[in-house]
Design a protein around this motif. Sequence first.
Motif, PDB file in Angstrom:
ATOM      1  N   ALA A  68      -4.594   5.937   4.192  1.00  0.00           N
ATOM      2  CA  ALA A  68      -4.041   4.432   3.706  1.00  0.00           C
ATOM      3  C   ALA A  68      -5.052   3.486   3.945  1.00  0.00           C
ATOM      4  O   ALA A  68      -5.080   2.623   3.373  1.00  0.00           O
ATOM      5  N   TYR A 125      -7.919   3.505   1.576  1.00  0.00           N
ATOM      6  CA  TYR A 125      -7.465   2.875   0.154  1.00  0.00           C
ATOM      7  C   TYR A 125      -7.344   1.516   0.178  1.00  0.00           C
ATOM      8  O   TYR A 125      -7.842   1.123  -0.745  1.00  0.00           O
ATOM      9  N   GLU A 126      -6.840   0.952   1.359  1.00  0.00           N
ATOM     10  CA  GLU A 126      -6.907  -0.489   1.240  1.00  0.00           C
ATOM     11  C   GLU A 126      -8.094  -1.040   1.445  1.00  0.00           C
ATOM     12  O   GLU A 126      -8.459  -2.047   0.575  1.00  0.00           O
ATOM     13  N   ILE A 129      -4.192  -2.154   8.043  1.00  0.00           N
ATOM     14  CA  ILE A 129      -3.995  -2.462   6.501  1.00  0.00           C
ATOM     15  C   ILE A 129      -3.618  -3.984   6.246  1.00  0.00           C
ATOM     16  O   ILE A 129      -4.234  -4.233   5.261  1.00  0.00           O
ATOM     17  N   ALA A 139      -2.331   8.453   7.291  1.00  0.00           N
ATOM     18  CA  ALA A 139      -2.690   7.047   7.916  1.00  0.00           C
ATOM     19  C   ALA A 139      -4.041   6.535   7.725  1.00  0.00           C
ATOM     20  O   ALA A 139      -4.523   5.628   6.996  1.00  0.00           O
ATOM     21  N   ASN A 161       0.912  -1.216  -0.038  1.00  0.00           N
ATOM     22  CA  ASN A 161       0.073   0.063  -0.001  1.00  0.00           C
ATOM     23  C   ASN A 161       0.741   1.096  -0.145  1.00  0.00           C
ATOM     24  O   ASN A 161       1.694   1.291   0.879  1.00  0.00           O
ATOM     25  N   ASP A 190       4.133   6.045   5.691  1.00  0.00           N
ATOM     26  CA  ASP A 190       4.256   6.288   6.973  1.00  0.00           C
ATOM     27  C   ASP A 190       5.547   5.239   7.597  1.00  0.00           C
ATOM     28  O   ASP A 190       6.016   5.777   8.562  1.00  0.00           O
ATOM     29  N   ILE A 192      -2.871  11.592  -2.511  1.00  0.00           N
ATOM     30  CA  ILE A 192      -4.130  10.845  -2.453  1.00  0.00           C
ATOM     31  C   ILE A 192      -4.645  10.596  -3.585  1.00  0.00           C
ATOM     32  O   ILE A 192      -5.316   9.682  -4.281  1.00  0.00           O
ATOM     33  N   LEU A 235       0.533   4.404   0.393  1.00  0.00           N
ATOM     34  CA  LEU A 235       0.456   5.316   1.643  1.00  0.00           C
ATOM     35  C   LEU A 235       1.038   4.850   3.032  1.00  0.00           C
ATOM     36  O   LEU A 235       1.648   5.696   3.651  1.00  0.00           O
ATOM     37  N   ALA A 236       0.865   3.557   3.023  1.00  0.00           N
ATOM     38  CA  ALA A 236       1.243   3.012   4.108  1.00  0.00           C
ATOM     39  C   ALA A 236       2.995   3.142   3.990  1.00  0.00           C
ATOM     40  O   ALA A 236       3.660   3.121   5.275  1.00  0.00           O
ATOM     41  N   VAL A 238      -3.152   7.890  -5.711  1.00  0.00           N
ATOM     42  CA  VAL A 238      -3.646   6.652  -5.344  1.00  0.00           C
ATOM     43  C   VAL A 238      -4.975   6.271  -5.740  1.00  0.00           C
ATOM     44  O   VAL A 238      -5.392   5.158  -6.185  1.00  0.00           O
TER      45      VAL A 238
END
Lengths: 165, 840
Positions: free
Chosen positions: B291, B294-295, B251, B288, A80, A86, B328, A82-83, B331
Amino acid sequence: MIRAVIVINDQGKPRLVKFYDYQPVEKQQEIIRNIYSVLCSRAENVSNFVQDSTFGPDTRLAYKTFATLYFIVIFDDSENELAILDLMQVFVETLDKCFSNVCELDIVFNFNKVHTILDEIILGGQVVEMSSSEVVKAVDEISWLEKNPNSTARVPKSISGWQGR
Amino acid sequence: MNPFSSETRLRDMIRAIRACKTAAEERAVVRKECASIRAAVSDNDNDYRHRNLAKLMFIHMLGYPTHFGQMECLKLIAAPGFPEKRIGYLGLMLLLDERQEVLMLVTNSLKQDLNHTNQYIVGLALCALGNISSAEMARDLAPEVERLLQFRDPNVRKKAALCSIRIIKKVPDLAENFVNPVASLLKEKHHGVLLTAIQLCADLCTVSEEALEYFRKKCTEGLVKVLKDAVNSPYAPEYDISGISDPFLQIRLLRILRILGHGDADASDLMNDILAQVATKTESNKNAGNAILYECVETIMSIEDSGGLRVLAINILGRFLSNRDNNIRYVALNMLMKAISVDGQAVQRHRATILECVKDSDASIRKRALELVYLLVNETNVKPLTKELIDYLEVSDQDFKGDLTAKICSIVEKLSPEKIWYIDQMLKVLCEAGNYVKDEVWHGLIVVITNASNLHGYTVRSLYRAIQTSGDQEAVVRVAVWCIGEYGDLLVNNIGVLELEEPITVTENDAVDVIEVAIKRHTSDLTTRAMCLTALLKLSSRFPSCSQRIKDIVNQSKGSLLLELQQRSIEFDSIIEKHQNLRSALVERMPVLDEATYSGRRAGSLPAAVSTSQGNPLQIPNGVHKTAAPLLDLLDLSADDPAPQSSSGPNFLQDLLGGDILSSVSQSGTTQPQKSGADVLLDLLSTGSSLAQNGSSTADILSISQDNKNKTSVNALDSLSSSMANSAQSLPASSIMDLLDGFGPSPTVPNDNGPAYPPLVAFESSSLSLVFNFSKQPGSPHITQIEANFTNKSSDIYTDFIFQAAVPKKSLVMRIRISYKLNNKDMLEEGQISNFPRDL
């Protein structure tokens, strides 16, 4: 899976290079050069992701700039994005805690310690631990063991249990 | 002991390297260090081994070769002390990789360390194994790692779990051993162990079907519960990232649920509630949270549909798209590409936003958005979308133009509703970004232009205007030059004017001006100039009044240093000057290029020998070894010798001078010229005896040239050469004059494989008979070879024997004309052959 973690400075010199996916040395250097040329031409407020076939098929790259360093993670579709951002944040925070106000020179002169920290966070291309306090605890232990190598042989089971792992 | 290396501390070496001002200096320092380290290695120096390896790792990071240090790693690993082991393992991971055989030697040390009492040493061993183990090592050490999955210390457990991932990747058979331990690990409380166990579970499911089934049945509910706890858990400082507790774990849980729920309705049911909860409750103002969302969206898209969830997911994506944060949006675009296959309609609703993203200042977003737009385009929205994209083309960045142009061209090609729109759009693109356009694109444009016969006038006038404004785009110049050459008469005489056109007067001299400018411009390359020469030849026939002027322009290239141009200009000049009688036939209007075969040929390459004609009955002339070269044999052979087959001389000629030239030359006789009737045939045949030879020589010359608008020409050229080789005919490469004087016989190879057809008496007169023998090659049933046998029935000698044949496209007839000299008297015989076997 994460394919590589690379830290380069803003002149393209590598400060930390770890590939989880085997590449011969020349290819590694070539990838680093490509990354550098892509990154230094990126504008300020664009997204942190770059997709380019030079890094390999189906791989993309996330980067974050901290002071004079670029932290780069190359990963494939199964992560992922975005992860990963982080994750880089966690890595840098951990470095900060371990070196108190880390700067580039700390990374240059203590690259084995940085490797150890990285190995506590990512193993075999997968994330192993993302709590920076846990990682710091482990790294402190390892440093203590380094300084007192003779005590390795004498550490009995009960004491390591007592230290609250 | 070399004093230099043992006394230089790591720090000092680093300082020395950093102090170097040039790359050469750095290389010198590194070389010196490496030399001393090598000396220390060969001296088997124990004390400073640790330090030397650290130096080697630094040098390796800079990119220098360090393989001489590999054995040092092994020695350090085998040492009892922790610091040595640590550096040894670190060096192992950096300097070695799984392909080195040296790695096998480590297996024993690894085994001992995996059984060590000190958990950090165990951790080191697991780390090394997890990063670089090879398949044999994995197999050897798998039982140890399995045991460690239940070690008392969670740090070791989590590392063992990740190490197992590598093991099962390398040795998939061992997967079943890990299934049970993992099932119990999934009930852990420690986040690190849980995280790694989930990853191991995910990998097990991808590797083994049984594992997937097992986990699906036994563990789905448990995992759902864990996710619920994670989402609802109170604030926990050690796992908190920007206000959300342990987003990584959430996630990963979402991902494993995706794997378990994909394709299975029951499992998907179990997850619906928690997915809905995550989708609605997660805060989306921090990275976070986004994220996790998204997942979650990805998971919803992959599991079995349950109505409301999908709508929720697309809404979230819509929100993402309008978020100001570039990450964002990036993604979201990614996700939308996957969502198109699931629910295309919903994605269409966001088309306007996506189009905006194509114009974004961020290069990654632009690229993504463009791909997405390409997937979204369909017949209904192609016109407005293309308009938008072309408008953007004018202002886009240089590096983006190439991508954008390619995508616009393929959209236009795939989905254009009518030809005039296609031509318009392509003209706009060419004018704007012609230099980025690939060759196939403008080749395709020309194919379409020839097919749109009612639009020829409009097209050539638009191109005339275009070349005035955008003469610097190479592709525009090429297409314009070709069209002006071909349709120059339409341009000058204002034929076929559509209502929407503005009136324009173009004189013959204006048209020639355009071409002159193109040929003289220094930026024009070889192809363009060659095309200009051909166009001039055509115009010299269509505009006889400008003939002298054209001749002058052509003459200027006679001295060109490029062989192609020189050859063309000399030959064209010769045609203009000496062969005016055949000039008009040479440069008649091109036949329509067959779109279907052209696009088929582009889509998949066409080997030379395969004919792609769609069952056109009249394969014969094209299936035959063409070229008028065989005719030359006839010139001085007595008519008794079997000669290779009749060639469709004039047909062949038509094709020569334009697009699908060599397709008719080669055995892939796809496009055939249109012959409207017998009169036309006769006209062609009447252009003189030297026609056929001209044809062959010009064919030869033109075939070598790049005068072809289709990529097929290249293939055809190969096929030409191969067919030349096949037929072992020596195609004369000399000029026209030589051919007229006759040429030596060339050996012929008649093919007589395949089904036999009865020989056909094609023509019979008092002095001459002609018999056709048919044969088919075994591999190509739609190509027929004809061997023509001429028999001289009289007792005289025939000289200057020429056989010409012409065929119309539609029916299976052949008009032939035979001319020869009998006692220096010209004789002429004509006939029509219509009694070909039905089933040919």
